[in-house]
Design a protein around this motif. Sequence first.
Motif, PDB file in Angstrom:
ATOM      1  N   ASP A   1       0.813  -1.183  -0.065  1.00 60.09           N
ATOM      2  CA  ASP A   1       0.041   0.196   0.040  1.00 60.09           C
ATOM      3  C   ASP A   1       0.922   1.280  -0.134  1.00 60.09           C
ATOM      4  N   ALA A   2       1.782   1.312  -0.815  1.00 60.43           N
ATOM      5  CA  ALA A   2       2.745   2.488  -1.005  1.00 60.43           C
ATOM      6  C   ALA A   2       2.125   3.855  -1.107  1.00 60.43           C
ATOM      7  N   TYR A   3       1.179   3.565  -1.906  1.00 59.08           N
ATOM      8  CA  TYR A   3       0.474   4.980  -2.302  1.00 59.08           C
ATOM      9  C   TYR A   3      -0.914   5.231  -1.564  1.00 59.08           C
ATOM     10  N   GLY A   4      -1.098   4.400  -0.359  1.00 60.62           N
ATOM     11  CA  GLY A   4      -2.589   4.327   0.022  1.00 60.62           C
ATOM     12  C   GLY A   4      -3.041   5.858   0.721  1.00 60.62           C
ATOM     13  N   LEU A   5      -1.827   6.567   1.202  1.00 62.58           N
ATOM     14  CA  LEU A   5      -2.303   7.751   1.905  1.00 62.58           C
ATOM     15  C   LEU A   5      -2.253   8.844   1.039  1.00 62.58           C
ATOM     16  N   LEU A   6      -2.031   8.686  -0.523  1.00 62.42           N
ATOM     17  CA  LEU A   6      -2.047   9.917  -1.384  1.00 62.42           C
ATOM     18  C   LEU A   6      -3.461  10.415  -1.427  1.00 62.42           C
ATOM     19  N   PRO A   7      -4.553   9.534  -1.768  1.00 59.33           N
ATOM     20  CA  PRO A   7      -5.763  10.105  -1.930  1.00 59.33           C
ATOM     21  C   PRO A   7      -6.224  11.093  -0.527  1.00 59.33           C
ATOM     22  N   GLU A   8      -6.994  12.022  -0.956  1.00 50.89           N
ATOM     23  CA  GLU A   8      -7.458  12.899   0.183  1.00 50.89           C
ATOM     24  C   GLU A   8      -8.389  12.075   1.025  1.00 50.89           C
ATOM     25  N   GLN A   9      -9.036  11.005   0.442  1.00 52.65           N
ATOM     26  CA  GLN A   9      -9.971  10.213   1.300  1.00 52.65           C
ATOM     27  C   GLN A   9      -9.680   8.624   0.953  1.00 52.65           C
ATOM     28  N   PRO A  10      -8.569   8.347   1.484  1.00 52.48           N
ATOM     29  CA  PRO A  10      -8.133   6.850   1.335  1.00 52.48           C
ATOM     30  C   PRO A  10      -9.173   5.937   1.363  1.00 52.48           C
ATOM     31  N   LEU A  11      -8.867   5.004   0.763  1.00 55.19           N
ATOM     32  CA  LEU A  11      -9.918   3.727   0.429  1.00 55.19           C
ATOM     33  C   LEU A  11      -9.396   2.827   1.402  1.00 55.19           C
ATOM     34  N   PRO A  12     -10.459   1.935   2.191  1.00 54.11           N
ATOM     35  CA  PRO A  12     -10.056   0.985   3.055  1.00 54.11           C
ATOM     36  C   PRO A  12      -9.229  -0.063   2.698  1.00 54.11           C
ATOM     37  N   PRO A  13      -8.053  -0.274   3.363  1.00 51.58           N
ATOM     38  CA  PRO A  13      -7.130  -1.309   2.714  1.00 51.58           C
ATOM     39  C   PRO A  13      -7.751  -2.839   2.985  1.00 51.58           C
ATOM     40  N   ILE A  14      -7.070  -3.528   2.073  1.00 51.96           N
ATOM     41  CA  ILE A  14      -7.715  -5.139   2.018  1.00 51.96           C
ATOM     42  C   ILE A  14      -7.714  -5.574   3.534  1.00 51.96           C
ATOM     43  N   ALA A  15      -6.655  -5.135   4.355  1.00 49.44           N
ATOM     44  CA  ALA A  15      -6.259  -6.017   5.557  1.00 49.44           C
ATOM     45  C   ALA A  15      -7.530  -5.581   6.403  1.00 49.44           C
ATOM     46  N   SER A  16      -8.426  -4.314   6.043  1.00 54.26           N
ATOM     47  CA  SER A  16      -9.535  -4.162   7.109  1.00 54.26           C
ATOM     48  C   SER A  16     -10.462  -5.428   6.831  1.00 54.26           C
ATOM     49  N   PHE A  17     -10.533  -5.899   5.741  1.00 57.45           N
ATOM     50  CA  PHE A  17     -11.628  -6.843   5.457  1.00 57.45           C
ATOM     51  C   PHE A  17     -11.070  -8.380   5.660  1.00 57.45           C
ATOM     52  N   ALA A  18      -9.750  -8.417   5.723  1.00 58.99           N
ATOM     53  CA  ALA A  18      -9.064  -9.989   5.889  1.00 58.99           C
ATOM     54  C   ALA A  18      -7.958  -9.683   6.615  1.00 58.99           C
ATOM     55  N   GLY A  19      -8.029  -9.071   8.011  1.00 48.21           N
ATOM     56  CA  GLY A  19      -6.745  -8.853   8.739  1.00 48.21           C
ATOM     57  C   GLY A  19      -6.110 -10.226   9.264  1.00 48.21           C
ATOM     58  N   GLU A  20      -6.779 -11.206   9.271  1.00 45.21           N
ATOM     59  CA  GLU A  20      -5.950 -12.379   9.559  1.00 45.21           C
ATOM     60  C   GLU A  20      -5.232 -12.967   8.583  1.00 45.21           C
ATOM     61  N   LEU A  21      -5.245 -12.541   7.456  1.00 47.73           N
ATOM     62  CA  LEU A  21      -4.563 -13.240   6.167  1.00 47.73           C
ATOM     63  C   LEU A  21      -3.738 -12.267   5.623  1.00 47.73           C
ATOM     64  N   THR A  22      -3.639 -10.888   6.074  1.00 48.64           N
ATOM     65  CA  THR A  22      -3.266 -10.010   5.159  1.00 48.64           C
ATOM     66  C   THR A  22      -1.800  -9.139   5.832  1.00 48.64           C
ATOM     67  N   TRP A  23      -0.863  -9.219   5.084  1.00 46.76           N
ATOM     68  CA  TRP A  23       0.376  -8.540   5.608  1.00 46.76           C
ATOM     69  C   TRP A  23       0.180  -7.198   4.963  1.00 46.76           C
ATOM     70  N   HIS A  24      -0.130  -6.016   5.590  1.00 48.00           N
ATOM     71  CA  HIS A  24      -0.244  -4.580   5.115  1.00 48.00           C
ATOM     72  C   HIS A  24       1.195  -3.844   5.364  1.00 48.00           C
ATOM     73  N   ILE A  25       1.537  -3.229   3.945  1.00 46.69           N
ATOM     74  CA  ILE A  25       2.729  -2.608   4.110  1.00 46.69           C
ATOM     75  C   ILE A  25       2.751  -1.060   3.512  1.00 46.69           C
ATOM     76  N   ALA A  26       3.493  -0.315   4.098  1.00 43.10           N
ATOM     77  CA  ALA A  26       3.199   1.104   3.723  1.00 43.10           C
ATOM     78  C   ALA A  26       4.488   1.681   3.899  1.00 43.10           C
ATOM     79  N   SER A  27       4.913   3.037   3.442  1.00 41.33           N
ATOM     80  CA  SER A  27       6.291   3.370   3.564  1.00 41.33           C
ATOM     81  C   SER A  27       6.134   4.982   3.306  1.00 41.33           C
ATOM     82  N   VAL A  28       7.490   5.308   4.061  1.00 44.43           N
ATOM     83  CA  VAL A  28       7.400   6.910   3.839  1.00 44.43           C
ATOM     84  C   VAL A  28       8.053   7.314   2.574  1.00 44.43           C
TER      85      VAL A  28
END
Length: 235
Positions: free
Chosen positions: A44-71
């Motif tokens: 999710d490298a660009y997940g914070l770019l939108p002014e209204q970020p969309l929910p990550p996949i991890a919010s729907f399947a947190g027990e299976l998802t490795w969610h990665i973001a970066s500066v």
Amino acid sequence: MGHSAGGRSVPTNDNPTTATMSVKRRQELADVAQRHGLMVIEDDAYGLLPEQPLPPIASFAGELTWHIASVSKILSPGLRVAWLRAPSLAKAWRLAADMHETAIMAPPLNAAIVADWVRSGVFRQLTDAVRAEAVARQSIAARFLDAASFTAQPEGYHLWMPLHHDANPGEIVNTLRPHGLAIVSGDVFAVDRSIATPALRVSIGGAISRDRLERGLRLLGALTASDASRRISLV
């Protein structure tokens, strides 16, 4: 239940295609992962770019998802700091141990700077400024390029330009390189270059000034104008 093999997903502003998954598509992907016990690596490298970020996949399947973001993709490539949400605490500790074996730790000064920015609100201010600049540069692209010739996200750094099947992306890249425009042939992202569809990935962010960006995009528009007319005539 054991987990079988999974897949990697870039749900927001995919690089190079600029595609963004809808919320419905994210939910569907999470449903498939849950039904089959698939692991999801969410880049999710660009997940914070939108002014209204969309929910990550991890919010729907947190027990299976490795969610990665970066500066590095949001603020500065010089700050090599990322963060990760693991599917469980046990897996987070296991990853931390593996990371320690290979890299010891993230650069302490970089991590301290980012942590201070988050606490003080500077991180949000900088993200807002980067987003505003991206929007301004997308506006420049819209002025000099045919709207039908490329795809992009309103708050993204990149353009994706499919070309006519007999176009030569390499010639366009070589012509524009001296003008400072960051542009590469789309086949560099292909697994098999021999069957890749001709395309260009254009970066409109970075250190290039708005004036130089305008000049580069004006020339790009001229070089691809005939290609765009051929594609339109085939529809």
